[in-house]
Scaffold this active site. Sequence first.
Site, PDB file in Angstrom:
ATOM      1  N   MET A  47     -40.894  35.646 -35.345  1.00  0.00           N
ATOM      2  CA  MET A  47     -42.280  35.179 -35.397  1.00  0.00           C
ATOM      3  C   MET A  47     -42.380  33.917 -34.551  1.00  0.00           C
ATOM      4  O   MET A  47     -41.819  32.883 -34.904  1.00  0.00           O
ATOM      5  CB  MET A  47     -42.698  34.915 -36.846  1.00  0.00           C
ATOM      6  CG  MET A  47     -42.789  36.179 -37.690  1.00  0.00           C
ATOM      7  SD  MET A  47     -43.142  35.855 -39.448  1.00  0.00           S
ATOM      8  CE  MET A  47     -41.490  35.388 -40.025  1.00  0.00           C
ATOM      9  N   GLU A  48     -43.084  34.015 -33.448  1.00  0.00           N
ATOM     10  CA  GLU A  48     -43.167  32.916 -32.499  1.00  0.00           C
ATOM     11  C   GLU A  48     -43.722  31.662 -33.176  1.00  0.00           C
ATOM     12  O   GLU A  48     -44.747  31.692 -33.848  1.00  0.00           O
ATOM     13  CB  GLU A  48     -44.041  33.295 -31.303  1.00  0.00           C
ATOM     14  CG  GLU A  48     -44.073  32.212 -30.237  1.00  0.00           C
ATOM     15  CD  GLU A  48     -45.083  32.482 -29.142  1.00  0.00           C
ATOM     16  OE1 GLU A  48     -45.033  31.781 -28.117  1.00  0.00           O
ATOM     17  OE2 GLU A  48     -45.934  33.373 -29.315  1.00  0.00           O
ATOM     18  N   CYS A  73     -46.149  41.652 -29.451  1.00  0.00           N
ATOM     19  CA  CYS A  73     -46.837  40.361 -29.505  1.00  0.00           C
ATOM     20  C   CYS A  73     -48.323  40.525 -29.168  1.00  0.00           C
ATOM     21  O   CYS A  73     -48.676  41.045 -28.111  1.00  0.00           O
ATOM     22  CB  CYS A  73     -46.194  39.377 -28.545  1.00  0.00           C
ATOM     23  SG  CYS A  73     -47.023  37.769 -28.529  1.00  0.00           S
ATOM     24  N   ARG A 114     -44.012  37.138 -42.589  1.00  0.00           N
ATOM     25  CA  ARG A 114     -44.653  35.979 -43.228  1.00  0.00           C
ATOM     26  C   ARG A 114     -44.403  35.922 -44.726  1.00  0.00           C
ATOM     27  O   ARG A 114     -44.337  34.842 -45.314  1.00  0.00           O
ATOM     28  CB  ARG A 114     -46.159  36.006 -42.933  1.00  0.00           C
ATOM     29  CG  ARG A 114     -46.520  35.749 -41.469  1.00  0.00           C
ATOM     30  CD  ARG A 114     -47.986  35.995 -41.213  1.00  0.00           C
ATOM     31  NE  ARG A 114     -48.346  37.387 -41.474  1.00  0.00           N
ATOM     32  CZ  ARG A 114     -49.562  37.806 -41.812  1.00  0.00           C
ATOM     33  NH1 ARG A 114     -50.545  36.931 -41.940  1.00  0.00           N
ATOM     34  NH2 ARG A 114     -49.795  39.080 -42.024  1.00  0.00           N
TER      35      ARG A 114
END
Length: 333
Positions: A20-21, A115, A240
């Site tokens: 996760m960037e 992405c 997340r």
Amino acid sequence: MSNKQFNPLFSNPVRLLAPMEGLTDPLMRQILTQIAADLGRPYDWSVSEFIRVTQTVLPAHVFYKYVPELHHDAKTASGTPIHIQLLGSEAQLMAENAVFACELGAPAIDINFGCPAKTVNSHRGGSVLLDEPEVMYQIISAVRQAVPSEIPVSAKIRLGYTDTSRMDDIRGAIDASGADWLTIHARTKTQGYKPPAYWEKIQGFNSLDIPVIANGEIWNTEQAQLCIRQSGTSHLMLGRGAVTRPDLIAQVDKIDVAKDESLKTSTLLWSDLITHQIRFLQGEAKNDVVLVGRYKQWLGMLTKGYMEAQSLWNEIKRQKDKAAIIAALQASR
């Protein structure tokens, strides 16, 4: 009898930490993989934030910046392997960078076709390539042919760019490319991160002769089990939800400590998480301003998983001094 080719990495259901960037950076990976290991259910591996490939073979220091674990056998301090994720649209250049990553010690190469960021997509990277399955094929096959045969090459996708109309073409590209496995975030680029995730649409990829990993909108045990049922795959990548509840990895498979006293509890209490938060604030970063900003991002997410986090957030949200934040954390035990 499954038609899947046997892959020893998938002899049991795998549980992965998602790339996760700006979120699962090396420091966050270190913390989350340590928690998972301490709870008795370490991640099978994690995937790095994407490394952008544009015009040249990147120098070693760029790979080390994104994946300092390369200095330590490509593993976190707790022993979790880190696979290197690349993002780009030029097949030969992607292949050359993948080869160099392997020379630096990458245990596997993952290719980002998921992405959704506008800046990435506008430069023909990430999920926009889902509208160009032939380019996806060229990239994956070029990387697969270039890197040593013993190093796996995988791809991470979404269900499509604006819609799911190219799913059959995407599946065909993956099938022909030689990818060793596939991870699917069960939404299109247009759907972003808005609930729900369409896990049932992953079923369409289960005809591939490679393992399929489901990802997206897994926040608790119930959603994990529902995802497994609807997607038809037992392999999960946690994103997340794993940042919001760092014990999610242990809760997903409902570790039963009553049956095995050698196992630690699968629940991480707020009081136990404080130690890890302080360790995060004492981690490496460009400067304390960056570190405090990153910590506040994490604490904001923790408010969805811990009631105590909300009280702390209200107390320190305007605080800029790292020492003061650590003191507030210690006081919240």
